[in-house]
Design a protein around this motif. Structure first.
Motif, PDB file in Angstrom:
ATOM      1  N   GLY A   1      29.835   6.766  31.974  1.00  0.00           N
ATOM      2  CA  GLY A   1      31.091   6.295  31.850  1.00  0.00           C
ATOM      3  C   GLY A   1      31.358   5.967  30.280  1.00  0.00           C
ATOM      4  N   LEU A   2      30.550   5.408  29.649  1.00  0.00           N
ATOM      5  CA  LEU A   2      30.788   5.254  28.291  1.00  0.00           C
ATOM      6  C   LEU A   2      30.908   6.497  27.485  1.00  0.00           C
ATOM      7  CD1 LEU A   2      28.408   2.350  27.408  1.00  0.00           C
ATOM      8  CD2 LEU A   2      30.900   2.381  27.113  1.00  0.00           C
ATOM      9  N   ILE A   3      29.963   7.619  27.709  1.00  0.00           N
ATOM     10  CA  ILE A   3      30.222   8.900  27.028  1.00  0.00           C
ATOM     11  C   ILE A   3      31.259   9.495  27.444  1.00  0.00           C
ATOM     12  CG2 ILE A   3      29.127  11.212  27.062  1.00  0.00           C
ATOM     13  CD1 ILE A   3      26.110   9.451  27.159  1.00  0.00           C
ATOM     14  N   LEU A   4      31.753   9.580  28.758  1.00  0.00           N
ATOM     15  CA  LEU A   4      32.831  10.260  29.155  1.00  0.00           C
ATOM     16  C   LEU A   4      34.046   9.583  28.443  1.00  0.00           C
ATOM     17  CD1 LEU A   4      32.312  11.252  32.704  1.00  0.00           C
ATOM     18  CD2 LEU A   4      32.532  12.633  30.856  1.00  0.00           C
ATOM     19  N   GLY A   5      34.301   8.365  28.346  1.00  0.00           N
ATOM     20  CA  GLY A   5      35.243   7.796  27.685  1.00  0.00           C
ATOM     21  C   GLY A   5      35.345   7.938  26.168  1.00  0.00           C
ATOM     22  N   PHE A   6      34.154   7.894  25.614  1.00  0.00           N
ATOM     23  CA  PHE A   6      34.004   8.176  24.117  1.00  0.00           C
ATOM     24  C   PHE A   6      34.569   9.779  23.795  1.00  0.00           C
ATOM     25  CE2 PHE A   6      30.874   4.880  23.419  1.00  0.00           C
ATOM     26  CZ  PHE A   6      31.849   3.976  23.012  1.00  0.00           C
ATOM     27  N   ILE A   7      34.317  10.682  24.757  1.00  0.00           N
ATOM     28  CA  ILE A   7      34.676  11.977  24.711  1.00  0.00           C
ATOM     29  C   ILE A   7      36.271  11.995  24.859  1.00  0.00           C
ATOM     30  CG2 ILE A   7      34.474  14.379  25.492  1.00  0.00           C
ATOM     31  CD1 ILE A   7      31.645  13.599  26.032  1.00  0.00           C
ATOM     32  N   TRP A   8      36.659  11.556  25.989  1.00  0.00           N
ATOM     33  CA  TRP A   8      38.106  11.528  26.218  1.00  0.00           C
ATOM     34  C   TRP A   8      39.046  10.774  24.991  1.00  0.00           C
ATOM     35  CZ3 TRP A   8      40.562  13.141  30.455  1.00  0.00           C
ATOM     36  CH2 TRP A   8      41.846  12.882  30.553  1.00  0.00           C
ATOM     37  N   GLU A   9      38.443   9.758  24.371  1.00  0.00           N
ATOM     38  CA  GLU A   9      39.266   9.139  23.324  1.00  0.00           C
ATOM     39  C   GLU A   9      39.271  10.080  22.221  1.00  0.00           C
ATOM     40  OE1 GLU A   9      41.581   6.152  21.925  1.00  0.00           O
ATOM     41  OE2 GLU A   9      40.829   6.772  24.279  1.00  0.00           O
ATOM     42  N   TRP A  10      38.144  10.782  21.783  1.00  0.00           N
ATOM     43  CA  TRP A  10      38.047  11.734  20.593  1.00  0.00           C
ATOM     44  C   TRP A  10      39.098  12.645  20.909  1.00  0.00           C
ATOM     45  CZ3 TRP A  10      36.080  16.678  20.157  1.00  0.00           C
ATOM     46  CH2 TRP A  10      35.902  17.135  18.974  1.00  0.00           C
ATOM     47  N   ILE A  11      39.121  13.331  21.907  1.00  0.00           N
ATOM     48  CA  ILE A  11      40.043  14.325  22.316  1.00  0.00           C
ATOM     49  C   ILE A  11      41.615  13.792  22.251  1.00  0.00           C
ATOM     50  CG2 ILE A  11      40.918  15.997  24.196  1.00  0.00           C
ATOM     51  CD1 ILE A  11      38.051  16.264  25.180  1.00  0.00           C
ATOM     52  N   ARG A  12      41.873  12.832  22.843  1.00  0.00           N
ATOM     53  CA  ARG A  12      42.979  12.059  22.751  1.00  0.00           C
ATOM     54  C   ARG A  12      43.466  11.951  21.376  1.00  0.00           C
ATOM     55  NH1 ARG A  12      45.850   7.769  22.227  1.00  0.00           N
ATOM     56  NH2 ARG A  12      44.004   6.570  21.640  1.00  0.00           N
ATOM     57  N   GLU A  13      42.573  11.474  20.564  1.00  0.00           N
ATOM     58  CA  GLU A  13      42.967  11.259  19.177  1.00  0.00           C
ATOM     59  C   GLU A  13      43.164  12.120  18.282  1.00  0.00           C
ATOM     60  OE1 GLU A  13      40.313   8.069  17.912  1.00  0.00           O
ATOM     61  OE2 GLU A  13      41.513   6.701  18.993  1.00  0.00           O
ATOM     62  N   ALA A  14      42.729  13.503  18.557  1.00  0.00           N
ATOM     63  CA  ALA A  14      42.726  14.850  17.719  1.00  0.00           C
ATOM     64  C   ALA A  14      43.953  15.142  17.156  1.00  0.00           C
ATOM     65  CB  ALA A  14      42.375  16.052  18.735  1.00  0.00           C
ATOM     66  N   GLY A  15      45.085  14.780  17.619  1.00  0.00           N
ATOM     67  CA  GLY A  15      46.645  14.972  17.037  1.00  0.00           C
ATOM     68  C   GLY A  15      46.568  14.089  16.141  1.00  0.00           C
TER      69      GLY A  15
END
Length: 117
Positions: free
Chosen positions: A61-75
């Protein structure tokens, strides 16, 4: 402040150890539910302690959350990079304009004027 951090880490480590000791029972972990094993030719299953399943789920869950946040902050990262490039371009233009303004003037006046800005 350092001691508070060490105390927090020690309390967290103790909590993880207590959770692991309380959940040592072996549980089967299967890739496919047992009711659907007839439809698949391969059904790997293994037995692991319950705390491994718990900690593995938390880690996944932590890894998926970090990846999700990294993708979300790309913009936002792209916008910050654009702003940095624009600032660099504007600084270069300011330098050029100051140089052009003092072209043909006394060097001392140009240095004094450059120091005021």
């Amino acid at each position: 402040m350092r001691y508070i951090r060490y105390a927090s880490i020690a309390i967290f480590a103790l909590a993880l150890i207590l959770i692991a000791l309380a959940n040592r029972v072996m549980v089967p972990v299967r890739l496919v539910p047992q009711d659907l094993t007839g439809f698949t030719a391969l059904n790997p299953a293994t037995e692991v302690p319950l705390f491994v399943v718990i900690f593995g789920g938390i880690l996944a869950g932590l890894i998926l959350g970090f990846i999700w946040e990294w993708i979300r902050e790309a913009g936002e990262r792209a916008a910050a990079a654009r702003q940095a490039r624009e600032m660099q371009r504007l600084r270069a233009e300011i330098k050029r304009l100051k140089r052009d303004k003092h072209e043909g003037n006394d060097e001392v006046i140009a240095i004094l004027d450059d120091g005021r800005a």
